[in-house]
Design an enzyme around this catalytic site. Sequence first.
Site, PDB file in Angstrom:
ATOM      1  CB  SER A  99     -61.091 -50.180-110.114  1.00 48.03           C
ATOM      2  OG  SER A  99     -60.476 -48.912-110.105  1.00 48.03           O
ATOM      3  CE  LYS A 102     -57.001 -49.878-111.791  1.00 50.71           C
ATOM      4  NZ  LYS A 102     -58.100 -48.954-111.477  1.00 50.71           N
ATOM      5  CB  SER A 157     -57.519 -50.308-107.416  1.00 50.30           C
ATOM      6  OG  SER A 157     -58.428 -50.313-108.473  1.00 50.30           O
TER       7      SER A 157
END
Length: 390
Positions: A99, A102, A157
Amino acid sequence: MTIGFSSRTARSACMLCLAGVLTLMPAAAAATAVRPDPGPPGGAADRTSSLYRSGTQVRPHPGAPRVPDVSALSWVVADAGTGDVLAANDAHRKLPPASTLKTLFALTVLPVLPGGLHHEVSPEDLSGIGPGSSLVGVVEGETYRVSDLWNGVFLNSGNDAVHVLAALTGGWSATAARMQAKARALGARDTHVRSPDGYDAPGQVSSAYDLAVFGRAGLRRPDFARYCAKVDAMFPGRDGRSYGIMNTNRLLTGASGVAPYPGLIGVKNGYTSNAGNTLIAAARRDGRTLLVTVMNPQEGGGHAVYEEARALLDWGFEADGEVDPVGSLVPEGARPRQGPQAAPAAAAAAKPAEDEPGWPETGAILGVAALGAGVTALALRLKLVRDDGS
């Protein structure tokens, strides 16, 4: 979707406007993405720099503190202000980012979606979310502000929030293409985007170096910096209710037995079974901001990524002025010059750099937005004509 207008006509016109933008954005992204890769940030010579060597790279002065022994497969310690890399280990090793990717998603999408915009989530928005994904709890049929969805991305997340935001900006594949173009524009050559939320996908990789580039670029945006530093927030639920969410970055919150790091200002953590634990962390002390990236510690369990980041941050602050840089997060052409050429270079930097990477994409998006605005104006005018004739 509503964008501040109260009448049904205005909402329909804005939908028409946005539809025009989102229809053409994939083409703009694809046009940018197929440009030849110009290579490493500083040209072919960068391939011989110490950051491309295996093992730990550091240039200490006599008496400098020793770099901590950490188990991560790859890591970087950098000065977020100057971009100087103070030390690194296998900085360009390509690994799954989880993640932490991101951050690149946010750098790509934040500039084109106003935080106050509202959107009703459709079934299509939530399709294709990978099994076992982290979720913030986005519900089909509910209406959310974009700013709430960003809280879901940065704090929880939430892959569901990423899917909705990607749907609003051209769709999953177009967003991946635009992220790829953004990475190249920033000089991040190790990153290959397959799934914008960071979910494991064949061929999706990044590096500690690239993640540091993304973290540094994000901290230079006030909206990104604000979201990534939040400890908690309220997230909309069903029937007008809301519930609290907390940042999963334990080095920021101090949750689950991890002591919070003094002066920490973000940025993003991640985990998948394939990537292991990954982390981009930034902290400020005495007017100086350091950035560390840690990818896949091999020892110490789930908390190791935080403790190894802590050790690297401590070392970086202690080593201030005691080490020479081993590289830079700034592409060579964008680094400030020294000596007699510094003033002309500064003057040139103040001019719009329309030939820099990323400007063709931006220009295309702005052009499409202008077209959408024209469509909106036409729709409103036609509605007025019909109303006058009825």
